[in-house]
Design a protein around this motif. Structure first.
Motif, PDB file in Angstrom:
ATOM      1  N   LEU A   1       0.822  -1.206   0.000  1.00 46.27           N
ATOM      2  CA  LEU A   1       0.000   0.000   0.000  1.00 46.27           C
ATOM      3  C   LEU A   1       0.861   1.264   0.000  1.00 46.27           C
ATOM      4  O   LEU A   1       0.530   2.255  -0.661  1.00 46.27           O
ATOM      5  CB  LEU A   1      -0.946  -0.003   1.202  1.00 46.27           C
ATOM      6  N   ASP A   2       1.979   1.237   0.720  1.00 43.42           N
ATOM      7  CA  ASP A   2       2.889   2.385   0.716  1.00 43.42           C
ATOM      8  C   ASP A   2       3.488   2.600  -0.673  1.00 43.42           C
ATOM      9  O   ASP A   2       3.603   3.738  -1.149  1.00 43.42           O
ATOM     10  CB  ASP A   2       4.011   2.183   1.732  1.00 43.42           C
TER      11      ASP A   2
ATOM     12  N   LEU B   1       2.157   1.656  -3.522  1.00 46.03           N
ATOM     13  CA  LEU B   1       1.083   2.123  -4.396  1.00 46.03           C
ATOM     14  C   LEU B   1       0.821   3.614  -4.197  1.00 46.03           C
ATOM     15  O   LEU B   1       0.528   4.337  -5.162  1.00 46.03           O
ATOM     16  CB  LEU B   1      -0.194   1.330  -4.136  1.00 46.03           C
ATOM     17  N   ALA B   2       0.941   4.081  -2.968  1.00 44.73           N
ATOM     18  CA  ALA B   2       0.767   5.509  -2.698  1.00 44.73           C
ATOM     19  C   ALA B   2       1.845   6.329  -3.400  1.00 44.73           C
ATOM     20  O   ALA B   2       1.570   7.425  -3.914  1.00 44.73           O
ATOM     21  CB  ALA B   2       0.787   5.770  -1.194  1.00 44.73           C
TER      22      ALA B   2
ATOM     23  N   GLY C   1       0.995   6.527  -7.140  1.00 43.56           N
ATOM     24  CA  GLY C   1      -0.141   7.374  -7.485  1.00 43.56           C
ATOM     25  C   GLY C   1      -0.095   8.779  -6.934  1.00 43.56           C
ATOM     26  O   GLY C   1      -1.050   9.539  -7.122  1.00 43.56           O
ATOM     27  N   ALA C   2       0.991   9.154  -6.273  1.00 46.02           N
ATOM     28  CA  ALA C   2       1.035  10.448  -5.588  1.00 46.02           C
ATOM     29  C   ALA C   2       0.655  11.601  -6.519  1.00 46.02           C
ATOM     30  O   ALA C   2       1.274  11.817  -7.559  1.00 46.02           O
ATOM     31  CB  ALA C   2       2.429  10.678  -5.013  1.00 46.02           C
TER      32      ALA C   2
ATOM     33  N   ILE D   1      -4.473  10.845  -4.624  1.00 47.76           N
ATOM     34  CA  ILE D   1      -3.865   9.758  -5.381  1.00 47.76           C
ATOM     35  C   ILE D   1      -4.552   9.691  -6.744  1.00 47.76           C
ATOM     36  O   ILE D   1      -5.786   9.724  -6.830  1.00 47.76           O
ATOM     37  CB  ILE D   1      -4.066   8.397  -4.662  1.00 47.76           C
TER      38      ILE D   1
ATOM     39  N   ARG E   1      -4.320   7.124 -10.033  1.00 44.47           N
ATOM     40  CA  ARG E   1      -3.771   6.021 -10.839  1.00 44.47           C
ATOM     41  C   ARG E   1      -4.660   5.902 -12.070  1.00 44.47           C
ATOM     42  O   ARG E   1      -5.716   5.263 -12.059  1.00 44.47           O
ATOM     43  CB  ARG E   1      -3.718   4.723 -10.025  1.00 44.47           C
TER      44      ARG E   1
ATOM     45  N   SER F   1      -7.748   4.592  -9.899  1.00 43.00           N
ATOM     46  CA  SER F   1      -8.424   5.470  -8.935  1.00 43.00           C
ATOM     47  C   SER F   1      -9.121   6.584  -9.699  1.00 43.00           C
ATOM     48  O   SER F   1      -8.893   6.779 -10.902  1.00 43.00           O
ATOM     49  CB  SER F   1      -7.406   6.078  -7.955  1.00 43.00           C
TER      50      SER F   1
ATOM     51  N   ASN G   1      -6.012   6.128  -1.608  1.00 42.09           N
ATOM     52  CA  ASN G   1      -5.084   5.044  -1.958  1.00 42.09           C
ATOM     53  C   ASN G   1      -5.703   3.664  -1.837  1.00 42.09           C
ATOM     54  O   ASN G   1      -5.134   2.693  -2.328  1.00 42.09           O
ATOM     55  CB  ASN G   1      -3.850   5.119  -1.048  1.00 42.09           C
TER      56      ASN G   1
END
Length: 410
Positions: free
Chosen positions: A8-9, A11-12, A15-16, A21, A23, A78, A84
């Motif tokens: 998850l970190d 992925l963040a 997508g930042a 976020i 994506r 997203s 996220n």
């Protein structure tokens, strides 16, 4: 840190897009997230393959190839500057559950597949659940020609660029009768679990939806001093339609028929609007949701009546424009009972709740696949930067998922 937290970190980071976020479906964000899941899955010894819809399947082969596989899935795209966890938590949970079971020495008889399904969010093409629609042969006519919200590439082009084969998407890529079950984990999208003080819930049903992303109201531009009786005010017609839909929603809820109305876009054309002009053009979007197909059909008929009444009263034309829909998804009663038993074994008593959102699970349920969902506590809502799922709540859901897998396939 746990595998779930690490993924998850990462992925963040992918997508930042402050403050949230992003994506982008069939773009850098979703593609990079797919690559991360592939890397992780291969590290766990899973077989990875991309289908004709560009969906990613990560398979843990079972000992008995004659048994239908169990699918665990969700999406990685997203909305623009969203959170996220919407979608991504479900894909991460599937891989984390497999990692935990492998560490315990468990070997499934039936194969377990984690699916990362493409483009669940409707913001990118005006049509949602595209990955599961592709997989199950449920893309509506003309869908492959829909333009992407960024750049205008067609859906067919996007699928081909990401390794898919749009020419094969007229029929199901997987026979639904050959799928043992589909399970999806997803953050809650209304604070029902915050209210209940519980980490997880068993989903009863997801609503279907009817969407008109580009409704246009045509009236007549005029001077701001024009008396009311002469006006053909498109903005006031839009406001009247919105309030009529609000009254419909309240009436349906009062009658015990849950539904939802969302107007996400509501504006005069930016290139023409001005303070001293009665607007002759107005635009809005509409999303209607209900949990029963017959109810959704009745709402569509009522929408037509409201549109006709407002158009006549305001002397305007209302063009509903393109239409898309998704079938409601009732969750399988047997899977609900199995998930409840697994939760009880872990000392939890999850409530059974409807989800306010439509999900890829809808398409699996509509195709006849036994389908279930676990909802995970999430503060801050969904489709915004404030999604706030706690890792320990996700791990509780993963624990239930792992036990359910062992009971189903051991």
């Amino acid at each position: 840190m746990s595998l779930a937290g690490d993924l998850l970190d990462r992925l963040a980071e992918i997508g930042a897009d402050p403050p949230g976020i992003t994506r982008e479906a069939f773009g850098r964000g979703e593609n990079a997230a797919m690559a991360l899941m592939t890397e992780t899955a291969r590290g766990l010894g899973l077989d990875c393959a991309t289908d004709a819809g560009a969906n990613l399947a990560m398979r843990w082969r079972g000992s008995d190839p004659s048994l239908p596989p169990i699918l665990i899935g969700s999406h990685l795209d997203s909305v623009v500057q969203g959170g996220n966890f919407d979608g991504a938590a479900g894909v991460v949970a599937g891989l984390a559950a497999i990692a935990a079971l492998k560490a315990e020495g468990f070997r499934p008889r039936a194969s377990i597949e984690v699916l990362a399904l493409r483009c669940e969010e409707a913001v990118w093409f005006g049509l949602g659940l595209i990955g599961s629609r592709s997989l199950l042969g449920r893309l509506p006519p003309g869908a492959l020609d829909l333009p992407h919200a960024r750049g205008g590439r067609s859906l067919g082009q996007c699928i081909a660029e990401c390794g898919g084969d749009p020419a094969r998407l007229g029929a199901p890529l997987r026979d639904p009768r050959g799928i043992g079950a589909y399970l999806e984990l997803h953050i809650e999208q209304a604070p029902q679990l915050i209210e209940a003080g519980q980490p997880v819930a068993i989903c009863l049903a997801n609503p279907g939806n009817l969407r008109h992303p580009h409704i246009r109201i045509h009236g007549e531009d005029a001077h701001t001093g024009l008396p009311h009786r002469f006006r053909r005010d498109a903005a006031m017609a839009g406001a009247e339609l919105a309030l009529a839909l609000e009254r419909l929603w309240r009436d349906e809820e009062a009658a015990g028929r849950p539904m939802a109305v969302t107007i996400g876009r509501f504006h005069t054309p930016a290139e023409r609007h001005a303070m001293t002009v009665v607007p002759g053009e107005f635009e809005l979007s509409l999303d209607l949701r209900a949990y029963d197909a017959a109810h959704l059909a009745s709402l569509e008929a009522k929408l037509q009546g409201l549109v006709g009444a407002v158009a006549a009263a305001r002397r305007v034309e209302i063009d509903l424009g393109p239409r898309s829909s998704a079938a409601p998804g009732a969750m399988d009663a047997t899977i609900q009972a199995e998930l409840a038993a697994a939760a009880t074994a872990r000392g939890l008593a999850p409530p059974r709740l409807n989800s306010p959102g439509s999900h890829d699970a809808n398409n699996f349920a509509a195709a006849g696949v036994p389908t279930g969902m676990l909802l995970i506590r999430n503060e801050g809502g969904s489709h915004n930067p404030h999604e706030s799922m706690e890792l320990h709540d996700l791990l509780a859901a993963i624990d239930i998922l792992g036990l359910w897998i062992t009971q189903r396939t051991g």
